[in-house]
Enzyme design. Structure first.
Site, PDB file in Angstrom:
ATOM      1  N   VAL A  19      17.868  -4.467  46.068  1.00 59.13           N
ATOM      2  CA  VAL A  19      16.910  -3.365  46.250  1.00 59.13           C
ATOM      3  C   VAL A  19      17.158  -2.206  45.291  1.00 59.13           C
ATOM      4  O   VAL A  19      16.322  -1.315  45.178  1.00 59.13           O
ATOM      5  CB  VAL A  19      16.876  -2.786  47.698  1.00 59.13           C
ATOM      6  CG1 VAL A  19      16.420  -3.836  48.686  1.00 59.13           C
ATOM      7  CG2 VAL A  19      18.201  -2.167  48.089  1.00 59.13           C
ATOM      8  N   LYS A  20      18.294  -2.190  44.606  1.00 64.10           N
ATOM      9  CA  LYS A  20      18.626  -1.070  43.720  1.00 64.10           C
ATOM     10  C   LYS A  20      17.853  -1.210  42.391  1.00 64.10           C
ATOM     11  O   LYS A  20      17.048  -2.113  42.234  1.00 64.10           O
ATOM     12  CB  LYS A  20      20.136  -0.977  43.527  1.00 64.10           C
ATOM     13  CG  LYS A  20      20.933  -0.954  44.852  1.00 64.10           C
ATOM     14  CD  LYS A  20      20.730   0.318  45.683  1.00 64.10           C
ATOM     15  CE  LYS A  20      21.182   0.197  47.120  1.00 64.10           C
ATOM     16  NZ  LYS A  20      22.616   0.201  47.356  1.00 64.10           N
ATOM     17  N   ILE A  21      18.150  -0.320  41.425  1.00 65.09           N
ATOM     18  CA  ILE A  21      17.313  -0.225  40.214  1.00 65.09           C
ATOM     19  C   ILE A  21      17.404  -1.488  39.350  1.00 65.09           C
ATOM     20  O   ILE A  21      16.405  -2.013  38.874  1.00 65.09           O
ATOM     21  CB  ILE A  21      17.713   1.011  39.377  1.00 65.09           C
ATOM     22  CG1 ILE A  21      17.815   2.254  40.248  1.00 65.09           C
ATOM     23  CG2 ILE A  21      16.772   1.201  38.191  1.00 65.09           C
ATOM     24  CD1 ILE A  21      16.531   2.910  40.610  1.00 65.09           C
TER      25      ILE A  21
END
Ligand code: PLP
Length: 394
Positions: free
Chosen positions: A189-191
């Protein structure tokens, strides 16, 4: 209809090829890809060193250890974060306390930090480490936190799990201009993602070496650091007690491939956020601020249901959105209210700004591959909900 999640990975043909190439190579772990990924991220951030590990949680743990956190010590972080930002200090036998957030930036309030430091100094229980969290990807006021670190003699770990690609002044987050160590997460879910994975940057060669040892059993093969005579080509020494926190070659190759599109994705996140800003302004929502002088990585786009302007509760808006196929989420349940922390000294303690924010917040879909159509659908559902649409009658 598929659920539109609040966040998800974006995987390209190049990513698939990078992973396949590693799988066909000689090394699945401890080969050339991890050092290459470390160099790519450290160079991107303007840091001298990068130490890749199997999660940001592991990176936070070895960062605390490298800075000497142990029994009898205290680390401070914010309640508005994922539990890992606090747990890392518990792993080291230290205890945790919290500094409330600024209700506008949702980051650690430098004012609350200063007041708490003054009180802690008077009582002789200053923190050894402070862990500010760049919430939603927006950098904290690191210049002020760095000044306070000098004045009160604590070390700083930036939890930048949300913030790779962000900048502060003219420096990238991860440059450690005002901190000892910065930690990134590469959870999907992170960048950018490595499936699971994390990385710590630092300007200190000594801290980098400590973290390299700790991620791999406390073992070194560096002859210069050995305490006994080299016994042959097989020889290594365990200098400390460490862990197996290593990142695999497969993960590192995926990370290097993903990093090539980091700036493009942050720019896309800004276009999505600007469109939300424009299209939601007339609704009874408190929209997130983005500060001048820094560039957010925009990991999250969090709105707050404005109780002054609507009778609908956060729960009603949340349920109506989930019912409409939108995978909204809540970031974060204040960490000090978790049963574990309640049982470990946090009863009867209140952090009003974090608690008030938690009662109102909803994370809307925000990721690089979110389509304009899907975003328009999110906006239309919100408009419908506040217009008294069938899913959310008061
Ligand atoms: C995701 C996250 C972590 C933990 O990251 P992992 O890579 O899943 O261990 C820590 N802190 C914050 C603020 C996070 O969002």
């Amino acid at each position: 209809m598929a659920l539109i999640p609040y966040g998800r990975q974006t995987i390209s043909e190049e990513d698939l090829q990078a992973v396949a190439t590693v799988l066909k190579s000689d090394f699945l772990t401890q080969g050339p890809e991890v050092p290459k990924f470390e160099r790519v991220i450290a160079d991107y951030c303007g840091a001298a060193h990068g130490v890749a590990v199997n999660s940001a949680t592991s990176a936070l743990h070895i960062a605390c250890l490298a800075l000497g956190l142990g029994e009898g010590d205290v680390a401070w972080t914010v309640p508005n974060t994922f539990v890992a930002s606090a747990n890392c200090a518990i792993y080291c036998g230290a205890s945790v306390d919290f500094v409330d957030i600024d209700p506008l930036t949702l980051n650690m309030s430098p004012k609350s930090l200063e007041e708490k430091l003054k009180a802690a100094k008077a009582e002789g229980r200053l923190p050894k480490i402070v862990i500010p969290v760049h919430f939603a990807g927006m950098p904290c006021d690191m210049a002020r936190i760095g000044t306070l670190a000098q004045e009160y003699g604590f070390r700083v770990i930036e939890d930048a799990s949300h913030a790779i690609g962000a900048s502060y002044g003219n420096r990238k987050v991860g440059s450690c201009q005002h901190s000892d160590i910065t930690v990134f997460s590469f959870h999907p879910v992170k960048i950018i993602t490595t499936a699971e994975g994390g990385l710590a940057t630092t300007q200190s060669e000594e801290l980098a070496k400590r973290m390299q040892d700790l991620r791999s059993h406390g073992i070194t093969r560096d002859a210069a650091r050995m305490t006994k005579a080299d016994e042959g080509p097989w020889y290594y020494e365990q200098l400390d007690i460490g862990f197996n926190y290593r990142m695999t070659e497969i993960q590192a190759a995926l990370g290097t491939s993903q990093a090539a599109r980091l700036d493009e994705w942050v720019a896309r996140r800004h276009r999505i956020a600007n469109a939300y800003d424009r299209k939601l302004v007339h609704l009874p929502l408190i929209l997130p601020v983005r500060e001048n002088g820094s560039l957010s990585a925009l990991h999250l786009y969090v709105v707050q249901v404005d109780e002054m302007k609507t009778k609908l509760t956060r729960r009603q808006v949340f349920d109506a959105m989930r019912n409409a196929g939108i995978g909204v989420n809540v970031h974060y349940i204040p960490v000090h209210t978790q049963p574990y922390y309640q049982e470990n000294g946090m009863t009867g303690v209140s952090f009003p700004a974090s608690e008030a924010y938690y009662d109102r917040c909803i994370s809307l879909p925000m990721f690089a591959s979110l389509s304009d159509d899907d975003q328009d659908y999110v906006v239309a559902v919100l408009e419908d909900i506040f217009a008294g649409g069938k899913d959310a009658r008061v």
